[in-house]
Design a protein around this motif. Sequence first.
Motif, PDB file in Angstrom:
ATOM      1  N   PHE A 123       0.808  -1.217   0.000  1.00 29.11           N
ATOM      2  CA  PHE A 123       0.000   0.000   0.000  1.00 29.11           C
ATOM      3  C   PHE A 123       0.845   1.274   0.000  1.00 29.11           C
ATOM      4  CE2 PHE A 123      -3.484  -2.720   1.797  1.00 29.11           C
ATOM      5  CZ  PHE A 123      -4.379  -2.507   0.752  1.00 29.11           C
ATOM      6  N   THR A 124       2.044   1.198   0.526  1.00 30.31           N
ATOM      7  CA  THR A 124       2.796   2.436   0.742  1.00 30.31           C
ATOM      8  C   THR A 124       4.023   2.611  -0.132  1.00 30.31           C
ATOM      9  OG1 THR A 124       4.067   1.404   2.544  1.00 30.31           O
ATOM     10  CG2 THR A 124       2.026   2.561   3.140  1.00 30.31           C
ATOM     11  N   SER A 125       4.746   1.536  -0.432  1.00 30.64           N
ATOM     12  CA  SER A 125       6.061   1.742  -1.048  1.00 30.64           C
ATOM     13  C   SER A 125       6.330   0.944  -2.321  1.00 30.64           C
ATOM     14  CB  SER A 125       7.167   1.419  -0.016  1.00 30.64           C
ATOM     15  OG  SER A 125       7.085   0.056   0.398  1.00 30.64           O
ATOM     16  N   HIS A 126       5.521  -0.055  -2.628  1.00 32.08           N
ATOM     17  CA  HIS A 126       5.848  -0.844  -3.825  1.00 32.08           C
ATOM     18  C   HIS A 126       5.451  -0.063  -5.078  1.00 32.08           C
ATOM     19  CE1 HIS A 126       6.404  -4.165  -6.559  1.00 32.08           C
ATOM     20  NE2 HIS A 126       6.908  -4.878  -5.563  1.00 32.08           N
ATOM     21  N   PRO A 127       6.373   0.103  -6.025  1.00 28.54           N
ATOM     22  CA  PRO A 127       6.095   0.973  -7.174  1.00 28.54           C
ATOM     23  C   PRO A 127       5.117   0.396  -8.190  1.00 28.54           C
ATOM     24  CG  PRO A 127       8.250  -0.060  -7.410  1.00 28.54           C
ATOM     25  CD  PRO A 127       7.757  -0.429  -6.052  1.00 28.54           C
ATOM     26  N   ASP A 128       4.926  -0.917  -8.208  1.00 22.84           N
ATOM     27  CA  ASP A 128       4.103  -1.531  -9.258  1.00 22.84           C
ATOM     28  C   ASP A 128       2.719  -1.960  -8.796  1.00 22.84           C
ATOM     29  OD1 ASP A 128       6.108  -1.274 -11.166  1.00 22.84           O
ATOM     30  OD2 ASP A 128       7.034  -3.198 -10.615  1.00 22.84           O
ATOM     31  N   PHE A 129       2.448  -1.922  -7.495  1.00 26.41           N
ATOM     32  CA  PHE A 129       1.177  -2.456  -7.016  1.00 26.41           C
ATOM     33  C   PHE A 129       0.000  -1.604  -7.456  1.00 26.41           C
ATOM     34  CE2 PHE A 129      -2.138  -2.417  -3.682  1.00 26.41           C
ATOM     35  CZ  PHE A 129      -2.593  -3.716  -3.838  1.00 26.41           C
ATOM     36  N   TRP A 130       0.048  -0.305  -7.155  1.00 24.92           N
ATOM     37  CA  TRP A 130      -1.077   0.558  -7.515  1.00 24.92           C
ATOM     38  C   TRP A 130      -1.281   0.665  -9.019  1.00 24.92           C
ATOM     39  CZ3 TRP A 130      -4.753   1.314  -4.279  1.00 24.92           C
ATOM     40  CH2 TRP A 130      -4.498   1.403  -2.915  1.00 24.92           C
ATOM     41  N   PRO A 131      -0.222   0.790  -9.833  1.00 25.18           N
ATOM     42  CA  PRO A 131      -0.454   0.781 -11.290  1.00 25.18           C
ATOM     43  C   PRO A 131      -1.102  -0.505 -11.788  1.00 25.18           C
ATOM     44  CG  PRO A 131       1.701   1.694 -10.810  1.00 25.18           C
ATOM     45  CD  PRO A 131       1.178   1.154  -9.513  1.00 25.18           C
ATOM     46  N   SER A 132      -0.704  -1.643 -11.227  1.00 23.99           N
ATOM     47  CA  SER A 132      -1.308  -2.902 -11.680  1.00 23.99           C
ATOM     48  C   SER A 132      -2.773  -2.989 -11.257  1.00 23.99           C
ATOM     49  CB  SER A 132      -0.527  -4.092 -11.113  1.00 23.99           C
ATOM     50  OG  SER A 132      -0.626  -4.151  -9.698  1.00 23.99           O
ATOM     51  N   LEU A 133      -3.084  -2.520 -10.051  1.00 19.34           N
ATOM     52  CA  LEU A 133      -4.477  -2.524  -9.606  1.00 19.34           C
ATOM     53  C   LEU A 133      -5.304  -1.556 -10.455  1.00 19.34           C
ATOM     54  CD1 LEU A 133      -6.254  -3.854  -7.451  1.00 19.34           C
ATOM     55  CD2 LEU A 133      -5.794  -1.903  -5.970  1.00 19.34           C
ATOM     56  N   ARG A 134      -4.709  -0.421 -10.802  1.00 18.36           N
ATOM     57  CA  ARG A 134      -5.400   0.537 -11.664  1.00 18.36           C
ATOM     58  C   ARG A 134      -5.639  -0.065 -13.050  1.00 18.36           C
ATOM     59  NH1 ARG A 134      -1.533   4.368 -12.547  1.00 18.36           N
ATOM     60  NH2 ARG A 134      -1.012   3.221 -14.449  1.00 18.36           N
ATOM     61  N   ASN A 135      -4.657  -0.783 -13.583  1.00 17.27           N
ATOM     62  CA  ASN A 135      -4.829  -1.409 -14.896  1.00 17.27           C
ATOM     63  C   ASN A 135      -5.958  -2.432 -14.879  1.00 17.27           C
ATOM     64  OD1 ASN A 135      -2.722   0.065 -16.012  1.00 17.27           O
ATOM     65  ND2 ASN A 135      -1.196  -1.511 -15.571  1.00 17.27           N
ATOM     66  N   SER A 136      -6.058  -3.193 -13.803  1.00 17.63           N
ATOM     67  CA  SER A 136      -7.166  -4.150 -13.697  1.00 17.63           C
ATOM     68  C   SER A 136      -8.503  -3.429 -13.639  1.00 17.63           C
ATOM     69  CB  SER A 136      -6.993  -5.031 -12.448  1.00 17.63           C
ATOM     70  OG  SER A 136      -5.892  -5.896 -12.587  1.00 17.63           O
ATOM     71  N   ALA A 137      -8.545  -2.305 -12.922  1.00 21.87           N
ATOM     72  CA  ALA A 137      -9.785  -1.532 -12.842  1.00 21.87           C
ATOM     73  C   ALA A 137     -10.158  -0.946 -14.194  1.00 21.87           C
ATOM     74  CB  ALA A 137      -9.637  -0.421 -11.809  1.00 21.87           C
ATOM     75  N   VAL A 138      -9.168  -0.418 -14.922  1.00 20.75           N
ATOM     76  CA  VAL A 138      -9.436   0.139 -16.258  1.00 20.75           C
ATOM     77  C   VAL A 138      -9.921  -0.952 -17.198  1.00 20.75           C
ATOM     78  CG1 VAL A 138      -8.346   1.188 -18.277  1.00 20.75           C
ATOM     79  CG2 VAL A 138      -7.838   2.055 -15.994  1.00 20.75           C
ATOM     80  N   PHE A 139      -9.261  -2.095 -17.162  1.00 23.07           N
ATOM     81  CA  PHE A 139      -9.684  -3.212 -18.016  1.00 23.07           C
ATOM     82  C   PHE A 139     -11.116  -3.614 -17.698  1.00 23.07           C
ATOM     83  CE2 PHE A 139     -10.326  -7.715 -18.733  1.00 23.07           C
ATOM     84  CZ  PHE A 139      -9.915  -7.869 -20.062  1.00 23.07           C
ATOM     85  N   THR A 140     -11.454  -3.699 -16.425  1.00 20.90           N
ATOM     86  CA  THR A 140     -12.801  -4.094 -16.029  1.00 20.90           C
ATOM     87  C   THR A 140     -13.839  -3.071 -16.474  1.00 20.90           C
ATOM     88  OG1 THR A 140     -11.939  -5.298 -14.115  1.00 20.90           O
ATOM     89  CG2 THR A 140     -14.261  -4.689 -14.058  1.00 20.90           C
ATOM     90  N   LEU A 141     -13.536  -1.784 -16.279  1.00 22.28           N
ATOM     91  CA  LEU A 141     -14.475  -0.727 -16.660  1.00 22.28           C
ATOM     92  C   LEU A 141     -14.715  -0.687 -18.169  1.00 22.28           C
ATOM     93  CD1 LEU A 141     -13.288   2.171 -14.326  1.00 22.28           C
ATOM     94  CD2 LEU A 141     -15.408   0.852 -14.142  1.00 22.28           C
ATOM     95  N   LEU A 142     -13.711  -1.068 -18.957  1.00 20.50           N
ATOM     96  CA  LEU A 142     -13.882  -1.097 -20.407  1.00 20.50           C
ATOM     97  C   LEU A 142     -14.496  -2.413 -20.875  1.00 20.50           C
ATOM     98  CD1 LEU A 142     -10.480   0.478 -21.552  1.00 20.50           C
ATOM     99  CD2 LEU A 142     -12.726   1.579 -21.528  1.00 20.50           C
ATOM    100  N   PHE A 143     -14.034  -3.507 -20.293  1.00 21.81           N
ATOM    101  CA  PHE A 143     -14.404  -4.832 -20.799  1.00 21.81           C
ATOM    102  C   PHE A 143     -15.833  -5.216 -20.455  1.00 21.81           C
ATOM    103  CE2 PHE A 143     -14.691  -9.426 -19.893  1.00 21.81           C
ATOM    104  CZ  PHE A 143     -14.489  -9.918 -21.181  1.00 21.81           C
TER     105      PHE A 143
END
Length: 309
Positions: A75-95
């Motif tokens: 939640f605080t320091s990993h650089p790839d976690f939030w972008p990957s969660l955002r990508n899943s959300a974007v994919f879901t909202l489009l798909f």
Amino acid sequence: MTTTSVITVPARRRGRGRLRKVESRQALGFITPALAGLTAFTVVPVVLSVVMSLFDWPAWGDREFVGLGNYAELFTSHPDFWPSLRNSAVFTLLFVPLNLVVSLGLALLLGPRLRGRAAFRVLFFIPVVTPMVANVLVWKMLLQPNGLFNGVTTSVFGVELPSFLSHPQWAMVMVVVMSVWQGMGYNMLIFCAALEQLPESVIEAAKLDGAKGITMFLRITLPLLSPAIFFTTVMTMISSMQVFAQPQLLTGGGPGNATMPIVMFIYDQAFTFQDMGLAAAAAWILFAVIIGLTALQFTAQKRWVHYEV
């Protein structure tokens, strides 16, 4: 007569009791293999993943208990976690909406009045049962700069298409388009079955009242289809939040991490960086997100899903 009945009733009860015990033992024997498989391949891995999420758990080496440290790092320091969660959300909202609209549109086109509708339904369902790897590789060849799409537009219209798979915005769009093509047949069959079960009395009554065309669809057909729409929405949302094979094979999560979903992040943490504890924590966060979205949909469905006519 009284003595006989007094003796006979307890005897019958004892016989029934012995029969129930025998049937219980037989039932236990039948379900034991299934229970053993469920325990070994579902219950134990789930419990183990909870334990792993609380440890610094490398694939090889010593394990150290860190409590909620893995969750805090994500939640605080990993650089790839939030972008990957955002990508899943974007994919879901489009798909999800695109899949439902295309599937429902196909189901309406392939209605009872269309000749050869069974053959068309089979054709549209083929991508669902075709191996995912084969589907993705075909689309990857089509979308290459020297692929079929670019070749046709260049030779016929003189227009050169962008490099879809190496452009950050276009890459996600292509993953969504490919996924809709691959999965639309499943929801299409559900909608076809739902359309065939619509009550004729309601349809005829609406026609007598003058409903037709778009009014008939919006006021009558769509509300009657709401249970099927709710089911497909929930199931499609759950599957889209777990998308992995399409971006993994089509773009490799790139360019950069533009198409890396949360499941690919979990996979990389576990099998590329050998950090099983961090991967388990991310998996449980994904589980919580899916459960929360599903619960939200079940709460909201009371306002728009009509189960009775």
